[in-house]
Motif scaffolding. Structure first.
Motif, short mmCIF file in Angstrom:
data_model
loop_
_atom_site.label_atom_id
_atom_site.label_comp_id
_atom_site.label_asym_id
_atom_site.label_seq_id
_atom_site.Cartn_x
_atom_site.Cartn_y
_atom_site.Cartn_z
N ILE A 153 -24.65 35.27 22.46
CA ILE A 153 -24.18 36.24 21.48
C ILE A 153 -22.74 35.94 21.07
CG2 ILE A 153 -23.53 38.67 21.19
CD1 ILE A 153 -26.01 39.38 22.88
N ILE A 154 -21.89 35.61 22.04
CA ILE A 154 -20.49 35.30 21.73
C ILE A 154 -20.40 34.04 20.86
CG2 ILE A 154 -18.29 34.58 22.73
CD1 ILE A 154 -18.91 36.37 25.12
N VAL A 155 -21.16 33.00 21.23
CA VAL A 155 -21.15 31.76 20.44
C VAL A 155 -21.66 32.04 19.03
CG1 VAL A 155 -22.19 29.48 20.23
CG2 VAL A 155 -21.33 30.25 22.44
N GLY A 156 -22.72 32.84 18.92
CA GLY A 156 -23.27 33.17 17.61
C GLY A 156 -22.27 33.92 16.74
N ALA A 157 -21.54 34.86 17.33
CA ALA A 157 -20.53 35.61 16.58
C ALA A 157 -19.41 34.69 16.10
CB ALA A 157 -19.97 36.74 17.44
N LEU A 158 -18.99 33.78 16.95
CA LEU A 158 -17.94 32.83 16.55
C LEU A 158 -18.42 31.93 15.41
CD1 LEU A 158 -16.54 31.79 20.06
CD2 LEU A 158 -15.50 33.34 18.40
N LEU A 159 -19.68 31.52 15.46
CA LEU A 159 -20.22 30.69 14.39
C LEU A 159 -20.29 31.46 13.07
CD1 LEU A 159 -23.09 28.77 16.22
CD2 LEU A 159 -20.84 27.91 15.59
N LEU A 160 -20.70 32.72 13.14
CA LEU A 160 -20.80 33.53 11.93
C LEU A 160 -19.44 33.83 11.31
CD1 LEU A 160 -23.64 36.03 12.90
CD2 LEU A 160 -23.79 34.10 11.33
N LYS A 161 -18.37 33.69 12.09
CA LYS A 161 -17.02 33.91 11.58
C LYS A 161 -16.50 32.70 10.82
CE LYS A 161 -14.20 36.56 12.01
NZ LYS A 161 -13.69 37.57 11.02
N MET A 162 -17.23 31.60 10.83
CA MET A 162 -16.77 30.44 10.07
C MET A 162 -16.75 30.76 8.58
SD MET A 162 -18.53 27.16 12.02
CE MET A 162 -20.18 27.60 11.46
N PRO A 163 -15.75 30.28 7.87
CA PRO A 163 -15.60 30.65 6.45
C PRO A 163 -16.81 30.31 5.58
CG PRO A 163 -13.60 29.60 7.27
CD PRO A 163 -14.64 29.45 8.34
N ARG A 164 -17.46 29.19 5.83
CA ARG A 164 -18.56 28.76 4.99
C ARG A 164 -19.88 29.44 5.34
NH1 ARG A 164 -18.18 24.38 1.84
NH2 ARG A 164 -20.37 23.84 2.22
N CYS A 165 -19.86 30.40 6.28
CA CYS A 165 -21.07 31.15 6.61
C CYS A 165 -21.28 32.34 5.69
CB CYS A 165 -21.03 31.61 8.07
SG CYS A 165 -21.41 30.31 9.26
N THR A 166 -20.24 32.76 4.99
CA THR A 166 -20.34 33.88 4.06
C THR A 166 -20.06 33.40 2.64
OG1 THR A 166 -18.02 34.45 4.53
CG2 THR A 166 -19.72 35.62 5.76
N VAL A 167 -20.61 34.10 1.68
CA VAL A 167 -20.43 33.71 0.28
C VAL A 167 -18.98 33.92 -0.11
CG1 VAL A 167 -22.81 34.28 -0.29
CG2 VAL A 167 -21.04 36.04 -0.49
N PRO A 168 -18.48 33.20 -1.12
CA PRO A 168 -17.09 33.36 -1.56
C PRO A 168 -16.79 34.79 -1.97
CG PRO A 168 -18.06 31.38 -2.52
CD PRO A 168 -19.18 32.12 -1.84
N GLY A 169 -15.65 35.27 -1.51
CA GLY A 169 -15.25 36.64 -1.80
C GLY A 169 -15.63 37.64 -0.74
N GLN A 170 -16.46 37.25 0.21
CA GLN A 170 -16.89 38.13 1.29
C GLN A 170 -16.27 37.68 2.61
OE1 GLN A 170 -18.52 40.87 0.86
NE2 GLN A 170 -19.37 40.61 -1.20
N THR A 171 -16.00 38.61 3.47
CA THR A 171 -15.44 38.32 4.78
C THR A 171 -16.27 39.02 5.85
OG1 THR A 171 -13.20 38.13 3.88
CG2 THR A 171 -13.41 38.43 6.26
N CYS A 172 -16.70 38.28 6.82
CA CYS A 172 -17.49 38.84 7.92
C CYS A 172 -16.55 39.34 9.01
CB CYS A 172 -18.45 37.78 8.48
SG CYS A 172 -19.59 38.40 9.73
N THR A 173 -16.52 40.64 9.22
CA THR A 173 -15.65 41.20 10.24
C THR A 173 -16.19 40.86 11.63
OG1 THR A 173 -16.85 43.30 10.30
CG2 THR A 173 -15.05 43.09 8.70
N TRP A 174 -15.34 41.05 12.64
CA TRP A 174 -15.77 40.77 14.00
C TRP A 174 -16.91 41.70 14.41
CZ3 TRP A 174 -14.79 36.55 16.52
CH2 TRP A 174 -13.62 35.82 16.26
N LEU A 175 -16.85 42.96 13.96
CA LEU A 175 -17.92 43.90 14.29
C LEU A 175 -19.24 43.47 13.66
CD1 LEU A 175 -18.77 46.54 15.62
CD2 LEU A 175 -18.08 47.75 13.53
N ASP A 176 -19.19 43.07 12.39
CA ASP A 176 -20.41 42.60 11.73
C ASP A 176 -20.94 41.33 12.38
OD1 ASP A 176 -20.23 44.71 10.01
OD2 ASP A 176 -19.43 43.57 8.32
N ALA A 177 -20.03 40.42 12.75
CA ALA A 177 -20.45 39.16 13.36
C ALA A 177 -21.14 39.40 14.70
CB ALA A 177 -19.25 38.24 13.54
N PHE A 178 -20.56 40.24 15.54
CA PHE A 178 -21.15 40.51 16.85
C PHE A 178 -22.43 41.32 16.72
CE2 PHE A 178 -17.10 39.25 18.76
CZ PHE A 178 -17.54 38.60 19.90
#
Length: 222
Positions: A153-178
Motif C-alpha cells: 500500500i505504501i509503495v502504491g501510494a508513492l507511485l501514484l504521487k508521481m507527476p505523470r500518474c495524474t493528468v495535467p492540471g490535477q494533483t493527487c493528494t497524499w490522502l487520495d493516493a493512500f
C-alpha cells in the motif's frame, strides 16, 4: 591448502554478488525506470549514463556468477537464463555507449526501458527464488500478511504521487493516493477520483498492478 582457500574466496565472492550486488543493480534499475516513466517522460543524459553503467555491471556480474558458481544442473540452467539475459543487456548497453546520445532517435526510450526492465525482472526473479530464506524464519503468518499488505500500500501510494500518474492540471493528494492504493490492494473497488479522467495511462497501469498484486495475495491467503 592454498586451493581450498581460493575456493572459499571464490564462493564468498559469488555469494556477495548474488545477495548484495544483484539486488542493488535491480534497485538502481527500478529507480531509473521510475524516474523516466513517472517524472521526465523521456531519457535525460544522467539516465542515459546510469542505464549504460547498470546494464554493463549487470552483464559482467551475472556472467561471472554463472561461470564461477558450482551448482547442480537445475540451478545452473536457471542461472543460464539470467546469463543469457545479461548478455543481451550487456551488448545493448555497449550499443548505447558507442552511439552518440543525440543520434539515438525514437528507439532510445524503448532501449533504455528494456535494459532497466530486464535488470529489474532478473533481480525480482532471483529474490522470489530465494524467498525461502526469509519465510523459513520464525515469523508469525499474520504478521507477514499485515506487513506485506502495508508495504504494498505504501509503495502504491508513492507511485501514484508521481507527476505523470495524474493528468495535467490535477494533483493527487497524499490522502487520495493512500486511499486509492489501499482500495486497489484490498480489491474493494472504491475510488475518490474518476480513474479514467483523473489518472493518466501510467497511473491506471499502477492501479491495475496493485489490484493484481492484492488479488493474488488474497487468493494465496485463501
Amino acid at each position: 591448502m592454498v586451493q581450498f582457500k581460493g575456493t572459499n574466496e571464490s564462493t564468498a565472492g559469488v555469494k556477495i554478488c548474488r545477495q548484495a550486488l544483484h539486488p542493488l543493480l535491480a534497485l538502481v534499475a527500478a529507480a531509473c525506470l521510475l524516474s523516466i516513466v513517472g517524472w521526465s517522460g523521456e531519457v535525460t543524459v544522467w539516465q542515459h549514463w546510469l542505464t549504460i553503467l547498470t546494464g554493463m555491471a549487470f552483464g559482467l556480474q551475472r556472467g561471472w556468477v554463472f561461470f564461477k558458481h558450482q551448482a547442480e544442473r537445475g540451478e545452473r540452467r536457471r542461472l543460464g537464463f539470467h546469463a543469457a539475459a545479461a548478455l543481451v543487456v550487456f551488448f545493448g548497453s555497449v550499443v548505447l555507449l558507442v552511439l552518440p546520445f543525440s543520434s539515438l532517435g525514437a528507439w532510445s526510450l524503448g532501449g533504455h526501458v528494456f535494459i532497466q526492465l530486464t535488470v529489474l525482472i532478473s533481480g525480482l526473479a532471483s529474490m522470489i527464488y530465494h524467498q525461502t530464506r526469509f519465510t523459513a524464519r520464525a515469523f508469525h503468518p499474520g504478521l507477514v500478511l499485515l506487513v506485506s499488505f502495508l508495504l504494498i500500500i505504501i509503495v502504491g501510494a508513492l507511485l501514484l504521487k508521481m507527476p505523470r500518474c495524474t493528468v495535467p492540471g490535477q494533483t493527487c493528494t497524499w490522502l487520495d493516493a493512500f486511499f486509492t492504493s489501499t482500495s486497489a490492494v484490498c480489491v474493494t473497488g472504491l475510488s475518490v477520483q474518476n480513474t479514467s479522467l483523473f489518472f493518466t495511462t501510467t497511473g491506471q497501469v499502477v492501479i491495475l498492478l496493485l489490484i493484481q498484486v492484492g488479488g493474488l495475495g488474497i487468493m494465496t491467503l485463501t
